[in-house]
Design an enzyme around this catalytic site. Structure first.
Site, PDB file in Angstrom:
ATOM      1  N   HIS A 102       0.839  -1.204   0.000  1.00  0.00           N
ATOM      2  CA  HIS A 102       0.000   0.000   0.000  1.00  0.00           C
ATOM      3  C   HIS A 102       0.879   1.261   0.000  1.00  0.00           C
ATOM      4  CE1 HIS A 102      -3.789   2.181   1.099  1.00  0.00           C
ATOM      5  NE2 HIS A 102      -2.920   3.043   1.601  1.00  0.00           N
ATOM      6  N   GLU A 103       1.783   1.324   0.952  1.00  0.00           N
ATOM      7  CA  GLU A 103       2.606   2.538   1.082  1.00  0.00           C
ATOM      8  C   GLU A 103       3.589   2.672  -0.080  1.00  0.00           C
ATOM      9  OE1 GLU A 103       1.516   4.639   3.035  1.00  0.00           O
ATOM     10  OE2 GLU A 103       0.309   3.373   4.342  1.00  0.00           O
ATOM     11  N   HIS A 138       1.774   4.243  -2.877  1.00  0.00           N
ATOM     12  CA  HIS A 138       1.821   5.712  -2.731  1.00  0.00           C
ATOM     13  C   HIS A 138       3.193   6.229  -3.155  1.00  0.00           C
ATOM     14  CE1 HIS A 138      -1.998   6.549  -0.790  1.00  0.00           C
ATOM     15  NE2 HIS A 138      -1.773   5.747   0.237  1.00  0.00           N
ATOM     16  N   GLU A 163      -4.825   7.449  -3.289  1.00  0.00           N
ATOM     17  CA  GLU A 163      -5.313   6.193  -2.716  1.00  0.00           C
ATOM     18  C   GLU A 163      -5.517   5.140  -3.812  1.00  0.00           C
ATOM     19  OE1 GLU A 163      -5.292   5.931   0.439  1.00  0.00           O
ATOM     20  OE2 GLU A 163      -6.458   4.114   0.900  1.00  0.00           O
TER      21      GLU A 163
END
Lengths: 495, 495
Positions: free
Chosen positions: A260-261, A264, A290
């Site tokens: 997820h990070e 980003h 997101e």
């Protein structure tokens, strides 16, 4: 110096100051010794006030007006558009108000942390009441058209209003609630990890490094650290930092936090360095950000195709792991279960968590819901939507940090991210062919390149809606997400 | 707002900016990914120029003039004194000059790194020539009284000139050279660590943590990290960070680097938080700072008394270490040997290294020594003073980073540090009794408290010379150091 140069210099100064806030924020969560908190607070507040000074400088207003009458290239146009929006908002808010708001937020954050650890809503409620009152005042100061809540929604995703979200969320809810019921009735059993097995943090770190390298995250231009809550900070070109945390009983939590990070992070690393310290060089919105994290975490990471590639790396780090098939790991990674905590929710229930918060925020700002009635409202809606009873406020309306920061209107961008991600995956598949085959092939460069070209490099040159329209050929809409989630979970749970 | 408040606000803004430079500097050496260098350079240059803008603000001049005619308390007086000095200097230097100087320094640093790694003086020489020329120009711009080199010396230790250093260094040299000869003739053999023994970095880190905790370094208000060259950054109250590096073949190098940097760190942690972001809350000088690091490193750390306390910790981390006595370890820690590299030098030869650089800098600025003649001059003096022949410039005039940063006049502060440390130790002993017994007792609080009261808490309230006078009852002088070094090494080497 001409107007363009003077404008860009002022814009860059402002963004240098906000980037320094970002750097100190990263440091605060990862490296700062505890007794550094007071001086850190001082310097962060000072940076904020310096940045606000540049933004609301009279010259900024004059330069914007001067530039707006001329014809501008796309990059300068984007910078003028974004700075105009920020300037118009900022000049309406007196600095005494900002001071009061900042102070109230600081003490609300501390009160929320205490309230949460003691499960004591009434300790937090008076602070939240003040924040709601100040936010109502801010809405008045801004004096926008539309409902009061629209003003807040627009702050986090430009152009989005209740009139946009209401039908979108209704459409999602209509199909997600029956899907959830079918999954719960399917009788599919989720495999459990062997009792007592541990996954050392160092080995998790090595595994996650391998995965994020495979995603294309450039560790020469970024780093991974540990923090209580995972986050990503895109500081400036060549320096993007994300964090994770390690639960030695559960290797999946860390893995998907990292994907997820790092998702980003890839967005940040793909922004144009030539536009450094200007809006054109920044990510366009929370929703689009997101979409990048969710796409890598869920649509790439939570698949059997991913596990075909990652299984050997996983077994190398955790030799005691039983010889599970990629399909079995895929099922573990996609367990669906109505539960209380949003950040731990699966893809099917996640958006229901978001919508519940959206509905409550709408009630607060558009229908006058009292702060004292939030817990009862939350719990009543939760049992209706999820079918389970909230045991205490820590597992209910006290769980998220957002309200203690007065970030009302933020939550819906999480759902936009999921929607955009599904639309992007569909469009990517049209250009690149079957995505599962690409994932399984182990070389994910073409997917990253597609995102670079269609999203990352665009920075803020278009609005979020224009960007999604251009990248996918359709305006933002929930259909792709529903197709994706019904298809994926239908097949996983044999529905 | 009265003049005092307005003045302090301007001073604090300037120091917030320089403290942010300090924070980014720490990050650059310990955490920054390599591709972050370009944007880091931009933001550091921007911070420097913003800080310079505050310092040279016309209001600063007006406020200083206004405050100077009134009667000021000691704290405000110190702030006015320090800001006056910085202001007067800064307004004499045009910003184009600073720009040129900064740019030249940046490329000189890169050239020096390359020259050093290739042992190629001629690659660095043209850059050094430019830096010397610019420095001569700067001396003219400042237009101070005294010799040209005095202007540079004063920048690093206020009030010190060639007329002060010359007799001081002559006095030291007269007694250090014979002492060195006696030591070399003593025939004492230094024990060697068992061949092939390794000291894992993690165990060294644990050991060093224990030592720095015993020194009183507060890890709730600071941290220890790794970097290529050890350093200490006192950012702001509650946040002091030092670094070290680990050589797995040699546990002493890291230990004494840590005691040195933690000594700097204790000074920073002892400054008055109420004076944050003003000169009054800062360390007074490089010389005094170095006295704090050298006192802990050498006068406390390189003693048999220290090893009586630290031996059990050492053996806990390195169980294979032979059962050496504290006296044997003391001898290892105090090996004296004429060698080429300053940063690895013992207490006897260290100041000779400093003096050699001082003499050469004096020749450059006061006697017109050409840059091209530096290597020959260095090598000729080295053989005279140390009795050994410099094998190449990497072990000679290319070894230090200082000249590539145009930090001419900096080196002598290292010797001042050694002198001050010896004076402080004598004075401390008068107040607290025998220092070796205190060290051996294992509770070092009373020594730290003494330094807190007599040095740390004073910040910049006095000039360096006044501070040493008040703390020790004598002006800065070399006698205490000579007594200390002759006594210590005389007894160790049986002279």
């Amino acid at each position: 110096m001409d107007a363009k140069e003077e404008f860009l210099n002022l814009v860059r100064d402002m963004h240098r100051l906000t980037s320094l806030q970002g750097h100190l924020g990263w440091d605060q969560e990862t490296k700062m010794p505890p007794k550094g908190a007071a001086a850190r607070g001082d310097i962060l507040a000072w940076l904020a006030s310096e940045a606000h000074g540049r933004l609301t400088d009279a010259r900024m207003g004059e330069l914007l007006a001067e530039l707006e009458v001329g014809s501008l290239d796309a990059d300068l146009g984007a910078n003028v558009r974004e700075m105009r929006r920020k300037y118009d908002e900022a000049v309406k808010i007196p600095s005494e108000f900002i001071h009061e708001f900042t102070k109230t937020r600081s003490s609300a954050l501390v009160a929320w942390q205490q309230a949460r650890s003691e499960d004591n809503w009434s300790h937090f409620a008076p602070h939240l009441e003040k924040l709601v009152a100040l936010t109502r005042q801010k809405i008045e100061l801004l004096g926008n058209e539309g409902t009061p809540y629209d003003t807040l929604l627009d702050e986090y995703e430009v152009g989005m209003t209740v009139a946009d979200y209401d039908p979108l969320f209704a459409g999602l809810k209509d199909r997600l609630v029956p899907l959830l019921k079918s999954i719960m009735d399917s009788g599919v059993m989720i495999p459990r990890l062997p009792e007592g097995m541990t996954f050392p943090a160092d080995a998790q770190e090595a595994f996650c490094n391998r995965v994020s390298n495979a995603m294309g995250f450039d560790f020469e231009a970024g780093r991974m650290d540990r923090s209580t809550h995972p986050f990503c900070a895109g500081l400036w070109p060549g320096d993007t930092r994300f964090t994770t945390r390690f639960d030695e009983a559960d290797p999946f939590s860390c893995l998907y936090a990292v994907m997820h990070e790092a998702g980003h992070g890839l967005y940040e690393q793909g922004l144009g360095a030539e536009h450094v310290f200007t809006p054109r060089g920044h990510a366009i919105s929370l929703g689009v950000h997101e979409s990048q994290s969710r796409l890598w975490e869920n649509q790439i990471g939570r698949t059997a195709a991913f596990w075909k590639v990652a299984m050997p790396w996983f077994r190398e780090e955790f030799p005691d792991m039983p010889d599970w098939s990629p399909e079995k790991l895929d099922l573990v990674a996609n367990e669906v279960k109505p539960d209380f905590i949003r950040v731990e929710a699966d893809e099917v229930t996640y958006n229901l968590h978001v919508m519940l918060r959206y509905e409550i925020e709408k009630m607060i700002f558009n229908e006058g819901l009292d702060v004292e009635d939030i817990p009862a409202t939350w719990n009543r809606m939760f049992i209706e939507w999820f079918g389970i009873e909230v045991p205490d406020d820590t597992h209910g309306c006290l769980q998220d940090v957002h309200w203690s920061m007065a970030a009302f209107g933020y939550f819906p961008t999480y759902t936009l991210g999921n929607m955009y991600a599904a639309q992007l995956l569909q469009a990517m598949s049209k250009d690149l062919g079957d995505i599962d085959s690409l994932i399984e092939g182990g070389d994910w460069t073409s997917m990253l390149d597609w995102l670079r070209t269609n999203i990352h490099e665009k920075g803020s040159v278009m609005t979020p809606a224009e960007l999604i329209q251009q990248a996918t050929g359709s305006p933002p809409a929930p259909d792709a997400f529903l197709e994706y989630v019904e298809g994926k979970y239908g097949s996983l749970y044999g529905i």
